[in-house]
Design a protein around this motif. Structure first.
Motif, short mmCIF file in Angstrom:
data_model
loop_
_atom_site.label_atom_id
_atom_site.label_comp_id
_atom_site.label_asym_id
_atom_site.label_seq_id
_atom_site.Cartn_x
_atom_site.Cartn_y
_atom_site.Cartn_z
N ARG A 183 -24.42 -20.22 75.96
CA ARG A 183 -24.63 -21.45 75.18
C ARG A 183 -23.32 -21.98 74.59
O ARG A 183 -23.32 -23.04 73.95
CB ARG A 183 -25.62 -21.19 74.06
CG ARG A 183 -27.02 -20.84 74.54
CD ARG A 183 -27.99 -20.82 73.36
NE ARG A 183 -27.76 -19.67 72.50
CZ ARG A 183 -28.38 -18.49 72.62
NH1 ARG A 183 -29.25 -18.31 73.59
NH2 ARG A 183 -28.13 -17.50 71.79
N GLN A 184 -22.23 -21.24 74.78
CA GLN A 184 -20.98 -21.61 74.12
C GLN A 184 -20.01 -22.36 75.02
O GLN A 184 -18.96 -22.81 74.56
CB GLN A 184 -20.28 -20.37 73.57
CG GLN A 184 -21.16 -19.51 72.68
CD GLN A 184 -21.82 -20.29 71.57
OE1 GLN A 184 -21.15 -20.95 70.77
NE2 GLN A 184 -23.13 -20.23 71.49
N PHE A 185 -20.30 -22.47 76.31
CA PHE A 185 -19.42 -23.24 77.19
C PHE A 185 -20.22 -23.80 78.35
O PHE A 185 -21.30 -23.31 78.68
CB PHE A 185 -18.25 -22.38 77.70
CG PHE A 185 -18.64 -21.33 78.71
CD1 PHE A 185 -18.66 -21.61 80.07
CD2 PHE A 185 -18.99 -20.06 78.30
CE1 PHE A 185 -19.02 -20.64 81.00
CE2 PHE A 185 -19.35 -19.08 79.22
CZ PHE A 185 -19.36 -19.37 80.57
N THR A 186 -19.69 -24.85 78.93
CA THR A 186 -20.24 -25.40 80.17
C THR A 186 -19.16 -25.29 81.24
O THR A 186 -18.00 -24.96 80.95
CB THR A 186 -20.64 -26.87 79.99
OG1 THR A 186 -19.44 -27.65 79.78
CG2 THR A 186 -21.57 -27.05 78.81
N VAL A 187 -19.52 -25.58 82.47
CA VAL A 187 -18.53 -25.54 83.55
C VAL A 187 -17.38 -26.49 83.26
O VAL A 187 -16.22 -26.21 83.58
CB VAL A 187 -19.20 -25.86 84.90
CG1 VAL A 187 -18.16 -25.97 86.01
CG2 VAL A 187 -20.23 -24.78 85.26
N ALA A 188 -17.67 -27.61 82.59
CA ALA A 188 -16.62 -28.58 82.25
C ALA A 188 -15.60 -28.00 81.28
O ALA A 188 -14.46 -28.44 81.22
CB ALA A 188 -17.24 -29.84 81.67
N ASP A 189 -16.01 -26.99 80.50
CA ASP A 189 -15.11 -26.38 79.51
C ASP A 189 -14.10 -25.42 80.13
O ASP A 189 -13.10 -25.08 79.50
CB ASP A 189 -15.91 -25.59 78.46
CG ASP A 189 -16.77 -26.47 77.60
OD1 ASP A 189 -16.27 -27.48 77.11
OD2 ASP A 189 -17.96 -26.15 77.42
#
Length: 828
Positions: A639-645
């Protein structure tokens, strides 16, 4: 407002505001004077009456707001829109607008009105906004891609600007919120316990804040250790005020408007550019990029400021000798020994800075854990900072944006030094910066990059361009350096039977013996000398002294991440274990006192030293892993990052990447007898969390390959390549296809062709700078020829790759080993 309150605001608060070190928590008392189209913003009783009036009802003598709220939600067909209209303002007074003329660390509000939104827009409209501010609702995850380069403004209980997200208003909503993983609530709790929070117009009596004050008294039993926060309200209740003071708050008798009037009169407005340039006058003021400076200020600490802060700290200096982390406190108070290695590093950096006028260069400082790399770097920087003021340390819990870093470096008007610890994760970003400044006349910028030798050797090829500088290796401890350590022990008042009475040269020899006896680990040698205890036995006993299961999980997570050179924010730790920050703090103050350390400055938890963390893991945790614990940690991280991050390499992604690793789980964390079952259970759960990440499929495939389930491995690698075309995944796919080709008796030519093509594409891309794909090709093609001597394509290809390896990779042991095996079977 009394005289003492005035002095506190004009002195301490104004000074902290001027340095951008305060956070705000605003409540109803902050915005009650604002007006909507239908009148002033209501207080709780006024809102109760408005809701009931819209429903055609009158309040009874015992009707509370929560009763009216529950009734109105049920009876009014468009209750959310009604509520929004009650809390939407169109303009705010100047004193509220002026809040955004200053730089705050964070701004939180429990109000659901749009007062802060309007205040920020007004500040932007007149061109006086101090920084980039971004607004978040309590339901939003704290993703780095959303927060990088901005100051967050967080509506902790919901906002009228986002009706669909709902509000935390009644006991029911408080209860629902308490069952969720709310990142911003945890971060607020961590900041409240760390100090530096100004609470305005909020009595902290909401249900989701109740525990904050109650639990802090047990967590901070000594007044000397209490953080400093400030609570501002007019005519505070005497009993409540005493309770707040007992919990560590300074209680100021003032309205919100009175507070800000005095505070702003005492401290002129400052932008983030002003703050950065105060700590680094070498940054050009013209055309500053606010977003870049907000990011830079939160991600880099000025060495000068760190040293000044450390000079004001107090503590026991000799703890450094017995294993404390080399914080600036010990360096500025000369608790460390002046070794020849540190002296040589100082000279090396000074020579590079003097020799280079423009461009960018990287100096890698490498050695094993516990070899004194951080101590040597910081002692060198302490010597050089008077000459090179533009010197910063990177906060390894922060994400990195290469373009923002380029923007900041382009504004340096003099030579600079940027220091990264555990730097290999950021080599790609440093190479990006290096290439951007190629051929440009910017003042020379030196990256000082600390790494364990093994991490450096695995990743150094990512460093491209810039000034070519050989790495600085710490090497083995010399007899002179051992003498300096022995001398420092005596100066620190440490005396040890059978050691301190020896002549200095014999003390040094004893340290050298211990150094070699403990495999080059200086920390364990010094520990054994200074405590007369075996280091490993002491660490083992210390670990098993923790009896609480939850506290042992806290220790496990901290030790694992510290051993991997990864920081651990306390809010992350709470999220990983699905508990409150206050719970974690209670464990740290009781079960884990003296075992784990919590820094209020960084809001991070760690072991006393990375070497100690490594012993905890190697001796006590490895082979005893918990599937449930690891799944819980990975679920939180998802929940703390997405692929974009990922391009920013946020801490959450870096932790995930290490823990999802097949080598970590299968090779060390889980028990050998159950490893296959446990690892597969974790990957099975994790595919629902990280199914869009190529790294996950690479690691899942490696697991299947290790357990000889090649079809499943190939499927995982193909899935990963469909998401992201990485060298590692393509290499793994190529080798697994060739393994299956060999295992099936060289029957399926398509497996051979696809596998060879995958490896040859990578060999072509990586050229003469990487021997790995060529070496792998030679090894597999040799095996294929041994199994099927009629494969002329393999014969021609292996000869070509052997010739290439002989020409370009004579210094590479792996490549030459593959070539030797080929000649042993097929001659020259």
């Amino acid at each position: 407002m009394n005289v003492d309150d005035l002095a506190l605001i004009r002195g301490q608060l104004a000074s902290l505001l001027g340095r951008g070190e305060l956070s705000l928590l605003l409540g109803a008392g902050f915005s009650l004077a604002n007006c909507t189209k239908s009148g002033r913003l209501p207080n709780s009783q006024g809102l109760r009456d408005l809701i009931l009036d819209a429903c055609g009802k009158k309040p009874g003598p015992k009707t509370a707001l929560k009763d009216a709220y529950t009734f109105g939600r049920r009876e009014l067909p468009e209750f959310d829109k009604f509520l929004a209209s009650v809390f939407t303002v169109e303009s705010v007074p100047h004193w509220q607008e002026a809040i955004f003329y200053y730089v705050w660390n964070r701004i939180y509000t429990t109000n659901i009105d749009n007062v802060l939104d309007v205040a920020y827009e007004q500040a932007r409209r007149v061109g006086k906004a101090s920084a980039e501010y971004t607004f978040f609702n309590y339901t939003d995850p704290g993703l780095l891609s959303d927060t990088i380069g901005t100051v967050p403004v967080v509506t902790i209980h919901g906002t009228c600007s986002r009706l669909k997200d709902g509000f935390i208003f009644s006991d029911i909503e408080y209860g629902v919120a308490a069952t969720k993983i709310l990142d911003w609530h945890r971060e607020l709790a961590a900041r409240l316990m760390a100090g530096g929070l100004v609470v305005v117009g909020n009595q902290l009596d909401e249900s989701d804040f109740d525990a904050y004050i109650a639990q802090r008294e047990s967590a901070y039993p000594s007044k000397d250790t209490q953080p400093e926060n400030w609570l501002v309200m007019p005519s505070p209740d005497e009993i409540k005020a005493e309770n707040y003071r007992a919990a560590g708050f300074h209680v100021i008798d003032a309205t919100a408007e009175e507070l800000f009037a005095v505070l702003f009169a005492a401290q002129p407005p400052k932008t983030v550019a002003d703050l950065v340039m105060e700590t680094n006058p070498a940054i050009k003021k013209a055309s500053t990029d606010q977003k870049a400076l907000v990011w830079f200020r939160s991600s880099f600490s000025p060495v000068l400021v760190e040293m000044e802060d450390a000079k004001g700290q107090t503590g026991i200096l000799r703890h450094f000798i017995t294993g404390a982390h080399p914080d600036w406190f010990y360096i500025v108070h000369n608790a460390h020994a002046a070794t020849l290695r540190a002296h040589d590093l100082t000279g090396r950096v000074a020579a590079l800075m003097q020799a280079q006028a423009v461009g960018v260069g990287s100096l890698n400082v490498i050695g094993p854990s516990g070899s004194g790399k951080t101590t040597a770097i910081r002692s060198a920087m302490a010597e050089l900072v008077s000459t090179y003021r533009c010197m910063y340390e990177f906060n390894d819990a922060a994400g990195i944006d290469p373009d923002l870093l380029v923007s900041v470096i382009s504004r340096f008007s003099e030579k600079s030094i940027l220091i990264f610890y555990s730097a290999s994760e950021f080599f790609y970003a440093i190479s990006h910066v290096t290439n951007k400044f190629s051929g440009k006349p910017n003042p020379f910028c030196l990256f000082v990059l600390e790494d364990r030798t093994s991490d450096y050797r695995q990743n150094y090829q990512q460093l491209k361009g810039g000034v070519s500088i050989p790495p600085f290796e710490m090497g083995e401890l010399s007899i002179d350096d051992a003498g300096a350590l022995a001398r420092k022990m005596g100066e620190s008042g440490l005396r040890f039977e059978g050691f301190s009475d020896l002549p200095l040269e014999k003390q040094a020899a004893r340290i050298i013996d211990k150094e070699r006896g403990y495999g080059g680990d200086l920390l364990s040698a010094l520990f054994s000398i200074t405590t007369h205890q075996n280091f490993e036995a002491k660490v083992y006993d210390e670990y098993f002294s923790v009896k609480s299961r939850k506290a042992s999980y806290v220790l496990d997570i901290a030790a694992i991440l510290d051993s991997l050179s990864l920081p651990l924010p306390i809010s992350y730790l709470a999220g990983m274990l699905d508990c409150s920050v206050e719970d974690i703090n209670a464990y740290l103050a009781n079960d884990l006192a003296g075992i784990l350390l919590y820094s209020r400055k960084t809001l991070q938890v760690r072991c006393r030293h990375r070497v100690i963390a490594t012993y905890y893991f190697g001796q006590c945790i490895a082979g005893h892993g918990s599937v449930d614990l690891l799944v819980g940690v990975l679920t939180f991280l998802s929940r703390q990052f997405t692929v974009a991050d990922i391009k920013h390499h946020p801490l959450s992604y870096r932790i995930y990447k290490e823990l999802i690793s097949f080598e970590f789980m299968y090779g060390s964390y889980f028990a050998l007898e159950s490893s296959g079952r446990d690892v597969e259970a974790v990957y099975h759960h994790a595919q629902g969390l990280f199914g869009n990440d190529g790294i996950f499929w690479l690691q899942f495939g490696r697991f299947y390959r290790k357990t000889e389930r090649l079809d499943e491995a190939i499927d995982c690698f193909r899935t990963g390549l469909g998401i992201y075309d990485s060298f590692q995944t393509r290499h793994s796919l190529g080798t697994t296809l060739l393994e299956k080709y060999l295992l099936d008796g060289c029957a399926d030519r398509k497996l051979y062709e696809e596998g060879v093509e995958a490896l040859e594409v990578e060999a072509l891309k990586r050229g003469s700078r990487d021997a790995y794909p060529v070496s792998t090709l030679i090894a597999f093609l040799s095996r294929i020829l041994q199994a099927d001597s009629s494969n002329l394509d393999a014969e021609n290809k292996v000869k070509r790759h052997v010739s290439y390896a002989m020409q370009h990779f004579k210094e590479d042991n792996y490549a030459m080993g593959a070539v030797s095996d080929y000649f042993r079977h097929f001659g020259r």
